[in-house]
Design a protein around this motif. Structure first.
Motif, PDB file in Angstrom:
ATOM      1  N   GLU A   1     -11.455 -10.632  -4.200  1.00 11.96           N
ATOM      2  CA  GLU A   1     -10.267 -10.101  -4.881  1.00 11.96           C
ATOM      3  C   GLU A   1      -9.722 -11.138  -5.875  1.00 11.96           C
ATOM      4  O   GLU A   1      -9.386 -10.816  -7.019  1.00 11.96           O
ATOM      5  CB  GLU A   1      -9.233  -9.777  -3.793  1.00 11.96           C
TER       6      GLU A   1
ATOM      7  N   GLY B   1      -4.336  -4.619  -5.651  1.00 10.93           N
ATOM      8  CA  GLY B   1      -4.323  -4.249  -4.232  1.00 10.93           C
ATOM      9  C   GLY B   1      -3.049  -4.791  -3.588  1.00 10.93           C
ATOM     10  O   GLY B   1      -2.507  -5.819  -4.033  1.00 10.93           O
ATOM     11  N   GLY B   2      -2.597  -4.127  -2.530  1.00  3.42           N
ATOM     12  CA  GLY B   2      -1.319  -4.492  -1.903  1.00  3.42           C
ATOM     13  C   GLY B   2      -1.238  -5.929  -1.393  1.00  3.42           C
ATOM     14  O   GLY B   2      -0.159  -6.527  -1.369  1.00  3.42           O
ATOM     15  N   GLY B   3      -2.379  -6.491  -1.003  1.00  4.51           N
ATOM     16  CA  GLY B   3      -2.341  -7.855  -0.450  1.00  4.51           C
ATOM     17  C   GLY B   3      -2.571  -8.933  -1.497  1.00  4.51           C
ATOM     18  O   GLY B   3      -2.309 -10.118  -1.243  1.00  4.51           O
TER      19      GLY B   3
ATOM     20  N   ASP C   1      -8.883  -2.682  -7.359  1.00  2.00           N
ATOM     21  CA  ASP C   1      -9.630  -2.191  -6.191  1.00  2.00           C
ATOM     22  C   ASP C   1     -10.846  -1.375  -6.664  1.00  2.00           C
ATOM     23  O   ASP C   1     -11.947  -1.538  -6.143  1.00  2.00           O
ATOM     24  CB  ASP C   1      -8.742  -1.315  -5.291  1.00  2.00           C
TER      25      ASP C   1
ATOM     26  N   ARG D   1      -7.937   2.834   4.174  1.00  2.00           N
ATOM     27  CA  ARG D   1      -7.294   1.511   4.121  1.00  2.00           C
ATOM     28  C   ARG D   1      -7.558   0.784   5.443  1.00  2.00           C
ATOM     29  O   ARG D   1      -6.947   1.118   6.469  1.00  2.00           O
ATOM     30  CB  ARG D   1      -5.803   1.664   3.866  1.00  2.00           C
ATOM     31  N   PRO D   2      -8.449  -0.215   5.420  1.00  2.00           N
ATOM     32  CA  PRO D   2      -8.876  -0.847   6.668  1.00  2.00           C
ATOM     33  C   PRO D   2      -7.742  -1.430   7.503  1.00  2.00           C
ATOM     34  O   PRO D   2      -7.826  -1.437   8.727  1.00  2.00           O
ATOM     35  CB  PRO D   2      -9.832  -1.959   6.208  1.00  2.00           C
ATOM     36  N   LEU D   3      -6.667  -1.877   6.853  1.00  4.89           N
ATOM     37  CA  LEU D   3      -5.577  -2.493   7.624  1.00  4.89           C
ATOM     38  C   LEU D   3      -4.743  -1.446   8.381  1.00  4.89           C
ATOM     39  O   LEU D   3      -3.995  -1.792   9.288  1.00  4.89           O
ATOM     40  CB  LEU D   3      -4.664  -3.320   6.708  1.00  4.89           C
TER      41      LEU D   3
ATOM     42  N   ILE E   1     -13.758  -0.201  -0.115  1.00  4.56           N
ATOM     43  CA  ILE E   1     -13.032  -1.373   0.409  1.00  4.56           C
ATOM     44  C   ILE E   1     -13.196  -1.415   1.944  1.00  4.56           C
ATOM     45  O   ILE E   1     -13.406  -2.478   2.529  1.00  4.56           O
ATOM     46  CB  ILE E   1     -11.529  -1.297   0.040  1.00  4.56           C
TER      47      ILE E   1
ATOM     48  N   ARG F   1       5.375 -10.330   3.192  1.00  4.19           N
ATOM     49  CA  ARG F   1       4.881 -10.189   1.820  1.00  4.19           C
ATOM     50  C   ARG F   1       5.983 -10.221   0.765  1.00  4.19           C
ATOM     51  O   ARG F   1       5.717 -10.555  -0.388  1.00  4.19           O
ATOM     52  CB  ARG F   1       4.059  -8.898   1.689  1.00  4.19           C
TER      53      ARG F   1
ATOM     54  N   LYS G   1       1.109   2.192  -7.056  1.00  9.34           N
ATOM     55  CA  LYS G   1       0.643   1.294  -8.139  1.00  9.34           C
ATOM     56  C   LYS G   1      -0.384   1.973  -9.048  1.00  9.34           C
ATOM     57  O   LYS G   1      -0.283   1.896 -10.266  1.00  9.34           O
ATOM     58  CB  LYS G   1       0.023   0.006  -7.539  1.00  9.34           C
TER      59      LYS G   1
ATOM     60  N   MET H   1       0.856  -1.195   0.000  1.00  3.43           N
ATOM     61  CA  MET H   1       0.000   0.000   0.000  1.00  3.43           C
ATOM     62  C   MET H   1       0.893   1.246   0.000  1.00  3.43           C
ATOM     63  O   MET H   1       1.843   1.315   0.765  1.00  3.43           O
ATOM     64  CB  MET H   1      -0.854   0.046   1.288  1.00  3.43           C
TER      65      MET H   1
ATOM     66  N   PHE I   1     -13.224 -10.649   1.550  1.00  2.00           N
ATOM     67  CA  PHE I   1     -12.596  -9.701   0.628  1.00  2.00           C
ATOM     68  C   PHE I   1     -11.540 -10.412  -0.231  1.00  2.00           C
ATOM     69  O   PHE I   1     -11.453 -10.200  -1.438  1.00  2.00           O
ATOM     70  CB  PHE I   1     -11.955  -8.534   1.398  1.00  2.00           C
ATOM     71  N   ARG I   2     -10.746 -11.287   0.392  1.00  2.00           N
ATOM     72  CA  ARG I   2      -9.687 -11.978  -0.356  1.00  2.00           C
ATOM     73  C   ARG I   2     -10.264 -12.892  -1.438  1.00  2.00           C
ATOM     74  O   ARG I   2      -9.678 -13.058  -2.503  1.00  2.00           O
ATOM     75  CB  ARG I   2      -8.780 -12.768   0.596  1.00  2.00           C
TER      76      ARG I   2
END
Ligand code: S3P
Length: 160
Positions: free
Chosen positions: A59, A77-79, A32, A116-118, A43, A138, A13, A9, A55-56
């Motif tokens: 995605e 998305g970053g994840g 996203d 960004r929820p995380l 999100i 990651r 990107k 994140m 969500f995953r």
């Protein structure tokens, strides 16, 4: 050709995808944004209502089922690369580029944390600790990219 931009994140990107698509005169796809439009919620709202596991899955389905134009640049998305076989799938279906930044560089760029929820509610110190831990996990996935570039101050011509 599909070009997938991956990375943590805040690494840029979405912006780099737009610039690259512009230079290559092709379309840009922001996964996203595709999910937000499709689900009719942000999100953060999706996470709050359905949780991260749902969500995953969404995605992954979006990544694999989107009707991509023949040539495009895709911001992920970053994840996304770190779940299921997504990284393998992107490597098999296009070119992957990891936009790499250090944790302090990412902290300096992540101002809008609420969307960004995380990252919600974190101060700079907490964010740095979170990024250091998460990025170490990651990087195993991100480093499977076909091209790894230093994304801080990255010149689009150089990327091209
Ligand atoms: C996430 C990154 C976000 C978004 C979601 C989860 C992650 O995308 O998909 O909030 O797990 O790193 P960006 O990298 O575009 O912020």
């Amino acid at each position: 050709m599909k070009i997938f931009l991956i990375g943590f994140m805040g690494c840029g990107k979405s912006t780099k995808a737009k610039q690259l698509a512009n230079r290559l005169a092709c379309e840009v796809v922001d996964l996203d944004a595709v999910m937000v439009a499709q689900e009719g919620k942000s999100i953060a709202e999706y996470f709050a209502e359905h949780g991260e596991a749902a969500f995953r899955k969404l995605e992954q389905e979006t990544l694999k089922n989107y009707p991509y134009p023949e040539t495009c640049v895709i911001a992920t998305g970053g994840g996304l690369p770190c779940f299921f076989d997504n990284m393998e799938w992107m490597n098999a279906n296009g070119k992957t580029i990891y936009l790499k930044m250090t944790p302090p560089q990412l902290v300096s760029r992540l101002h809008n944390r609420e969307k960004r929820p995380l990252l919600k509610g974190m101060d700079d110190e907490q964010l740095l600790a979170f990024i250091e831990t998460k990025l170490a996990e990651r990087n195993t996935f991100y480093n499977q990219a076909q091209l790894v570039v230093n994304a801080f101050d990255l010149d689009i011509e150089e990327l091209l």
